[in-house]
Design an enzyme around this catalytic site. Structure first.
Site, short mmCIF file in Angstrom:
data_model
loop_
_atom_site.label_atom_id
_atom_site.label_comp_id
_atom_site.label_asym_id
_atom_site.label_seq_id
_atom_site.Cartn_x
_atom_site.Cartn_y
_atom_site.Cartn_z
N HIS A 150 0.76 -1.18 0.04
CA HIS A 150 -0.08 -0.08 0.20
C HIS A 150 0.89 1.43 0.05
CE1 HIS A 150 -3.25 -2.73 0.98
NE2 HIS A 150 -3.93 -1.94 -0.01
N ASP B 272 -4.13 -8.01 -4.10
CA ASP B 272 -4.16 -9.24 -3.17
C ASP B 272 -4.45 -10.37 -4.04
OD1 ASP B 272 -3.99 -8.26 -0.75
OD2 ASP B 272 -5.85 -6.71 -1.05
N CYS C 84 -9.44 -3.02 -10.49
CA CYS C 84 -8.94 -1.84 -9.64
C CYS C 84 -7.67 -2.06 -9.02
CB CYS C 84 -10.20 -1.44 -8.49
SG CYS C 84 -10.42 -2.61 -7.32
#
Ligand code: PEP
Ligand code: MG
Length: 578
Positions: free
Chosen positions: A196, A463, A510
């Site tokens: 992230h 992920d 996304c």
């Protein structure tokens, strides 16, 4: 002496500036035992570090130009005062003796204790002084480790533009704070391509590199540094020739970015007339400006958890509502996909989501699992999102789905939240859509049962790759194994797009694959028509779409999908992109 360090470029472009070494995030402070008979010697070492920092401050003060703003002098005085206070300059000596530990550890314990006290202070001004205490303590820490001292970051916004931040590690919570600044670049020793931290770095649109391993130790404060975020290369103390070469590259990169601006108002349509939806990923409401400036057709992913980071308390329903409403209104009827709280793993809440104590946070009680375990927190967020749905085209997106009952429980909670709003006579969109992230292989493999209960899907490739290939996306040691082109990953992505499209369910990507120019044609060929990415990438991807004939890329995409030889996959991809 000039030298080069290689890492993983996570955000492209060239930055040239002076290094500023950050120390607070994730810095490992050595701890070892110091026997009682050596405690006095250790205390002397600590005193010497304090003395060195005092001298650094004196030098700094002497070097302030007469024309410099007054705040700089005041800033140094404040730091001198903190240094001379006995809580910092004397107390650690006692800890060395009582804990039988080294000076660094004693200083860390004392700093932690001071910081905890600051956190309890109600007065905002005093609480903000915590950062000053930490900075002074870090300076002493550096003196203890034999590193030269560093100058404080300049106070004027203009000079921030020349700063290259060098850190051992940065959390996503640290990086999101950079949004208030205009640093030239940042580089870190640790980190993976889709951590992230890297994801937020991309949204800042400044060149950045992770996984440099020992940059923080090798680079000195204020040294001239070139960061080539595209190639993942850092050049320290470059000679004039290299500097000139990179100045040129920087100009070219900036020029190309500027030229792309002309595409802002154009629709993203392939050469054979197929329309593609290009949406933006955002972390904070303010990012919507960048999304709009780059012509986003909507917000495909609002990572709402960033509203919950960098704070001890939880944002209230009203505070969340204001943030979501701001985005919904700014997008003027274009879709805004609000992802519910995806905390945990590397996005740990200060207030405590328990991540720190989990044996394996990436697989622990995170995201939807955490929300269902904390229904009051979840309900508060759902009410805020529903309230915002009255002001735009808001959709709800659920992260980390692995079980159908997670959707069912969430739908019940959405019903409860609606009922609570009805009781308060607050308006909301009664038919608000609920979608799910496909980012755990189980969900991709058992797609039809998820599809039946959802209005749309969004593939979270970051992920999905992490869990399919069993590699921690934040760990630079396995970053080389992070492969979006792995046949297993491509099969899951392709099947999800195909199954959803056949079933008439809208599907987007996304994850970072959506903003990766190398993969645009491949994804188009696999049937993707909705891409969501960080705003700075939107126009580049649009340009690629405008130059693509769908009929040409479909066959090649299928060939890539059938290939199991990695070398051949790469060759075919190159062919697809030329
Ligand atoms: C993903 O996993 O691909 C995703 C978009 O979500 P995040 O990166 O926030 O985990
Ligand atoms: Mg994810």
């Amino acid at each position: 002496m000039s030298f080069t360090i290689h890492g993983i470029g996570v955000s492209g472009g060239v930055a040239i500036g002076h290094a500023h070494l950050l120390t607070h995030a994730g810095l490992e402070v050595p701890r070892y035992e110091v026997p009682a008979h050596q405690a006095a010697e250790e205390s002397t070492r600590f005193d010497a570090a304090i003395k060195q920092v005092r001298a650094e401050f004196d030098d700094l003060r002497a070097s302030i130009p007469a024309t410099a703003p007054q705040e700089i002098g005041a800033f140094i005085s404040l730091h001198q005062m903190i240094l001379n206070d006995s809580t910092l300059s004397v107390a650690p000596r006692r800890i060395i003796e009582t804990e039988n530990c080294n000076a660094e550890w004693a200083l860390k314990l004392q700093t932690d204790a001071l910081v905890a006290r600051f956190d309890e202070v109600v007065d905002g001004y005093l609480r903000e002084r915590k950062a000053d205490v930490v900075q002074v303590a870090e300076r002493v820490m550096k003196a203890l480790s034999g590193q030269p001292g560093y100058v404080p970051p300049p106070l004027q916004a203009d000079s921030e533009r020349n700063l290259i931040l060098v850190a051992h590690d940065l959390s996503p919570a640290d990086v999101v704070q950079f949004k208030q600044h205009r640093f030239a670049s940042f580089i870190t020793d640790l980190g993976g391509t889709t951590s992230h931290t890297a994801v937020v770095a991309r949204s800042l649109a400044i060149p950045s590199i992770v996984a440099l391993h020992r940059a923080w130790q090798m680079i000195r404060e204020h040294e001239l540094v070139i960061v080539d975020g595209t190639q993942g290369v850092v050049i320290v103390d470059p000679d004039e020739r290299v500097l000139a070469e990179y100045q040129l590259r920087q100009q070219q990169f900036d020029l190309e970015r500027q030229k792309l601006r002309r595409l802002k108002g154009r629709r993203a349509v392939t050469l054979d007339g197929v329309e593609v939806e290009l949406q933006a990923n955002i972390e904070l409401p303010g990012d919507v400006i960048e999304a709009r400036a780059n012509g986003a057709a909507g917000i495909g992913l609002f990572r709402s958890e960033f509203l919950f980071l960098n704070r001890k308390d939880l944002p209230s329903e009203d505070e969340q509502f204001e943030a979501y409403r701001q985005v919904a209104q700014a997008m003027q009827g274009r879709p805004v996909v609000l992802r519910t709280l995806d905390v945990g793993a590397d996005k740990a809440m200060d207030g405590g989501d328990g991540s720190h104590n989990m044996p394996n946070p990436a697989m622990g009680l995170r995201a939807i699992r955490y929300c269902l375990a904390e229904p009051q927190i979840f309900l508060t967020q759902l009410r805020a999102i529903l309230r915002a749905s009255h002001y735009g085209k808001v959709k709800i997106l659920l992260p980390m789905l692995a079980h159908v009952h997670e959707i069912e429980q969430t739908l019940v909670l959405i019903g409860t939240a609606k009922q609570q709003l009805d009781e308060r006579s607050l308006p909301y969109d009664k038919s608000v859509e609920v979608g799910g992230m496909i980012e755990i292989p189980a969900a991709a493999l058992a797609l039809p049962i998820f599809m039946r209960r959802l209005n749309f899907l969004s593939i979270g490739t970051n992920d999905l790759i992490q869990y399919t290939l069993a590699i921690d996306r934040t760990d630079d040691a396995v970053a080389h194994l992070y492969d979006p082109l792995h046949p297993a990953v491509l099969t899951l992505v392709a099947n999800t797009i195909q199954t959803a499209t056949r079933g008439g369910l809208p599907v987007a990507v996304c994850g970072e694959m959506a903003g990766d120019l190398k993969l645009t044609r491949l994804l188009l060929g696999l049937g993707l028509r909705n891409f969501s990415m960080h705003p700075s990438q939107l126009l580049l991807i649009k340009e690629r779409i405008l130059s693509t004939r769908l009929a040409d890329v479909q066959t090649m995409a299928q060939r890539i999908l059938r290939t199991t030889d990695p070398a051949k996959t790469r060759d075919l991809l190159t062919e697809l992109n030329t």
